[in-house]
Design an enzyme around this catalytic site. Sequence first.
Site, PDB file in Angstrom:
ATOM      1  N   TYR A 158       0.850  -1.199   0.000  1.00  0.00           N
ATOM      2  CA  TYR A 158       0.000   0.000   0.000  1.00  0.00           C
ATOM      3  C   TYR A 158       0.892   1.257   0.000  1.00  0.00           C
ATOM      4  CZ  TYR A 158      -4.405   2.520   0.601  1.00  0.00           C
ATOM      5  OH  TYR A 158      -5.501   3.341   0.415  1.00  0.00           O
ATOM      6  N   LYS A 165      -3.280   8.303   3.062  1.00  0.00           N
ATOM      7  CA  LYS A 165      -4.467   8.067   3.896  1.00  0.00           C
ATOM      8  C   LYS A 165      -4.246   8.567   5.323  1.00  0.00           C
ATOM      9  CE  LYS A 165      -7.246   6.120   0.861  1.00  0.00           C
ATOM     10  NZ  LYS A 165      -8.269   6.960   0.203  1.00  0.00           N
ATOM     11  N   ILE A 194     -12.317  -4.147  -1.089  1.00  0.00           N
ATOM     12  CA  ILE A 194     -13.438  -4.462  -1.988  1.00  0.00           C
ATOM     13  C   ILE A 194     -12.872  -4.481  -3.399  1.00  0.00           C
ATOM     14  CG2 ILE A 194     -15.648  -3.638  -2.905  1.00  0.00           C
ATOM     15  CD1 ILE A 194     -16.126  -2.115  -0.327  1.00  0.00           C
TER      16      ILE A 194
HETATM   17  P1  NAD Z   1     -12.594   3.403  -8.090  1.00  0.00           P
HETATM   18  O1  NAD Z   1     -11.500   3.196  -9.066  1.00  0.00           O
HETATM   19  O2  NAD Z   1     -13.938   2.945  -8.457  1.00  0.00           O
HETATM   20  O3  NAD Z   1     -12.672   4.919  -7.634  1.00  0.00           O
HETATM   21  C1  NAD Z   1     -11.558   5.785  -7.649  1.00  0.00           C
HETATM   22  C2  NAD Z   1     -12.011   7.056  -8.305  1.00  0.00           C
HETATM   23  O4  NAD Z   1     -10.992   8.040  -8.272  1.00  0.00           O
HETATM   24  C3  NAD Z   1     -12.382   6.852  -9.794  1.00  0.00           C
HETATM   25  O5  NAD Z   1     -13.726   7.230  -9.994  1.00  0.00           O
HETATM   26  C4  NAD Z   1     -11.445   7.803 -10.501  1.00  0.00           C
HETATM   27  O6  NAD Z   1     -12.017   8.412 -11.625  1.00  0.00           O
HETATM   28  C5  NAD Z   1     -11.193   8.835  -9.413  1.00  0.00           C
HETATM   29  N1  NAD Z   1     -10.035   9.680  -9.654  1.00  0.00           N
HETATM   30  C6  NAD Z   1      -8.733   9.327  -9.775  1.00  0.00           C
HETATM   31  N2  NAD Z   1      -7.990  10.411 -10.051  1.00  0.00           N
HETATM   32  C7  NAD Z   1      -8.830  11.479 -10.083  1.00  0.00           C
HETATM   33  C8  NAD Z   1      -8.670  12.856 -10.341  1.00  0.00           C
HETATM   34  N3  NAD Z   1      -7.465  13.389 -10.605  1.00  0.00           N
HETATM   35  N4  NAD Z   1      -9.761  13.663 -10.310  1.00  0.00           N
HETATM   36  C9  NAD Z   1     -10.984  13.143 -10.062  1.00  0.00           C
HETATM   37  N5  NAD Z   1     -11.208  11.843  -9.823  1.00  0.00           N
HETATM   38  C10 NAD Z   1     -10.131  11.019  -9.836  1.00  0.00           C
HETATM   39  O7  NAD Z   1     -12.091   2.680  -6.737  1.00  0.00           O
HETATM   40  P2  NAD Z   1     -12.700   2.652  -5.260  1.00  0.00           P
HETATM   41  O8  NAD Z   1     -12.079   1.457  -4.640  1.00  0.00           O
HETATM   42  O9  NAD Z   1     -14.154   2.801  -5.286  1.00  0.00           O
HETATM   43  O10 NAD Z   1     -12.025   3.934  -4.565  1.00  0.00           O
HETATM   44  C11 NAD Z   1     -12.763   4.965  -3.968  1.00  0.00           C
HETATM   45  C12 NAD Z   1     -12.140   5.369  -2.626  1.00  0.00           C
HETATM   46  O11 NAD Z   1     -12.268   4.297  -1.713  1.00  0.00           O
HETATM   47  C13 NAD Z   1     -10.662   5.722  -2.689  1.00  0.00           C
HETATM   48  O12 NAD Z   1     -10.411   6.822  -1.823  1.00  0.00           O
HETATM   49  C14 NAD Z   1     -10.008   4.490  -2.107  1.00  0.00           C
HETATM   50  O13 NAD Z   1      -8.762   4.780  -1.541  1.00  0.00           O
HETATM   51  C15 NAD Z   1     -11.027   4.119  -1.072  1.00  0.00           C
HETATM   52  N6  NAD Z   1     -10.960   2.760  -0.536  1.00  0.00           N
HETATM   53  C16 NAD Z   1     -11.028   1.673  -1.380  1.00  0.00           C
HETATM   54  C17 NAD Z   1     -10.985   0.384  -0.859  1.00  0.00           C
HETATM   55  C18 NAD Z   1     -11.038  -0.823  -1.760  1.00  0.00           C
HETATM   56  O14 NAD Z   1     -10.613  -1.902  -1.341  1.00  0.00           O
HETATM   57  N7  NAD Z   1     -11.545  -0.729  -2.982  1.00  0.00           N
HETATM   58  C19 NAD Z   1     -10.872   0.203   0.527  1.00  0.00           C
HETATM   59  C20 NAD Z   1     -10.829   1.317   1.358  1.00  0.00           C
HETATM   60  C21 NAD Z   1     -10.868   2.587   0.824  1.00  0.00           C
HETATM   61  O1  0WE Z   2      -7.063   2.895  -1.772  1.00  0.00           O
HETATM   62  C1  0WE Z   2      -7.083   1.874  -2.439  1.00  0.00           C
HETATM   63  C2  0WE Z   2      -6.730   1.901  -3.912  1.00  0.00           C
HETATM   64  C3  0WE Z   2      -5.733   2.975  -4.204  1.00  0.00           C
HETATM   65  C4  0WE Z   2      -5.136   3.010  -5.572  1.00  0.00           C
HETATM   66  C5  0WE Z   2      -5.090   1.943  -6.461  1.00  0.00           C
HETATM   67  C6  0WE Z   2      -4.467   2.103  -7.696  1.00  0.00           C
HETATM   68  C7  0WE Z   2      -4.322   0.985  -8.663  1.00  0.00           C
HETATM   69  C8  0WE Z   2      -4.128   1.458 -10.087  1.00  0.00           C
HETATM   70  C9  0WE Z   2      -4.538   4.193  -5.929  1.00  0.00           C
HETATM   71  N1  0WE Z   2      -3.932   4.367  -7.118  1.00  0.00           N
HETATM   72  C10 0WE Z   2      -3.893   3.345  -7.995  1.00  0.00           C
HETATM   73  N2  0WE Z   2      -3.234   3.549  -9.172  1.00  0.00           N
HETATM   74  C11 0WE Z   2      -3.248   2.650 -10.193  1.00  0.00           C
HETATM   75  O2  0WE Z   2      -2.597   2.848 -11.232  1.00  0.00           O
HETATM   76  N3  0WE Z   2      -7.413   0.698  -1.815  1.00  0.00           N
HETATM   77  C12 0WE Z   2      -7.668   0.693  -0.377  1.00  0.00           C
HETATM   78  C13 0WE Z   2      -7.449  -0.618  -2.504  1.00  0.00           C
HETATM   79  C14 0WE Z   2      -6.120  -1.232  -2.306  1.00  0.00           C
HETATM   80  O3  0WE Z   2      -5.048  -0.813  -3.004  1.00  0.00           O
HETATM   81  C15 0WE Z   2      -3.958  -1.543  -2.551  1.00  0.00           C
HETATM   82  C16 0WE Z   2      -4.359  -2.418  -1.546  1.00  0.00           C
HETATM   83  C17 0WE Z   2      -5.748  -2.220  -1.378  1.00  0.00           C
HETATM   84  C18 0WE Z   2      -6.637  -2.902  -0.387  1.00  0.00           C
HETATM   85  C19 0WE Z   2      -2.631  -1.466  -2.960  1.00  0.00           C
HETATM   86  C20 0WE Z   2      -1.696  -2.327  -2.356  1.00  0.00           C
HETATM   87  C21 0WE Z   2      -2.087  -3.185  -1.362  1.00  0.00           C
HETATM   88  C22 0WE Z   2      -3.429  -3.246  -0.949  1.00  0.00           C
END
Ligand code: NAD
Ligand code: 0WE
Length: 263
Positions: A158, A165, A194
């Site tokens: 991460y 974060k 997720i």
């Molecule tokens: P996602 O890819 O569906 O959403 C990420 C969003 O960020 C996308 O809609 C993308 O267009 C937007 N984005 C990236 N760069 C941008 C920019 N410059 N301007 C505007 N928008 C921009 O993935 P997600 O997992 O739904 O992520 C949403 C949030 O949830 C993030 O903050 C992520 O860190 C957090 N999160 C995700 C998880 C997970 O496991 N998926 C867990 C905990 C927290």
């Molecule tokens: O916040 C996140 C996702 C963040 C994320 C993911 C990507 C992948 C593609 C931010 N930037 C990028 N850029 C890319 O090019 N999560 C909480 C999901 C997530 O991401 C991980 C995790 C988990 C969980 C990355 C490494 C290890 C665990």
Amino acid sequence: MLDLTGKNALVTGIANNKSIAWGIAQQLHKAGANIGVTYLPDEKGRMEKKVGELVQPLNPSLFLPCNVQDDAQIDATFAAVKEKWGHIDILIHSLAFAHKEDLSGDFSKVSRSGFQVALDVSTYSLIRLAQAAKPLFRPGGSIVTLTYLGGVRVIPNYNIMGVAKAALEMSVRYLAAEFGPQNVRVNAISAGPIRTLASSAVGGILDMIHHVEKVAPLRRTVTQIEVGNAAAFLCSDLASGITGQILYVDAGYEIMGMTPPSS
Ligand code: NAD
Ligand code: 0WE
């Protein structure tokens, strides 16, 4: 009862039907909120079309491009909010980005620009959106952002996102202190892993999900809809006494100190 009727909610971060922001938007809509959506624009207008079609059932009264790295797009977004709605009640910040090469290998190899991009998109964007929304917020309003346990503890790979974060969670506290006197609350949801566009691009995400399914008290991961329900609660008057908090929606994973035996 959970009732968001009459509230104007702007949702950022919808990329597709797996996005956490999509789960949130659906549950805010279900609770009666008036929905506005922003999306990250691309040259070919593919996102505009894709996200536009997805959100159509929610009848969004605003649908705007907003790249959070561009101050002009942020200001244009809130100029449109002011013009169309007059006031805002709910702001959902559900976006993050780091370069893929900064999400694996040694943490210490991150470049200056890699650090800057990750913290600009994933952390400063919350502060900058809050700044632009501040004069438009009605009392009783609520800001919710999405964070992850990797901002508090070391999660393999991460890396720089963990630093982003950690800064995001501290920004929630400073924003809560600043916006509180205006009766606007600021909280974060720390979601468990997720499968989404962002997480699926990460190597080993399925292994992490399987780990959570073995260790978390509920023996499963959470869904986008469960995160959406928690967001709807935080944005509702039911949560009127809650601000500056990080709410874990992770099937209980965060409390565990050791892998259970027999797993
Ligand atoms: P996602 O890819 O569906 O959403 C990420 C969003 O960020 C996308 O809609 C993308 O267009 C937007 N984005 C990236 N760069 C941008 C920019 N410059 N301007 C505007 N928008 C921009 O993935 P997600 O997992 O739904 O992520 C949403 C949030 O949830 C993030 O903050 C992520 O860190 C957090 N999160 C995700 C998880 C997970 O496991 N998926 C867990 C905990 C927290
Ligand atoms: O916040 C996140 C996702 C963040 C994320 C993911 C990507 C992948 C593609 C931010 N930037 C990028 N850029 C890319 O090019 N999560 C909480 C999901 C997530 O991401 C991980 C995790 C988990 C969980 C990355 C490494 C290890 C665990």
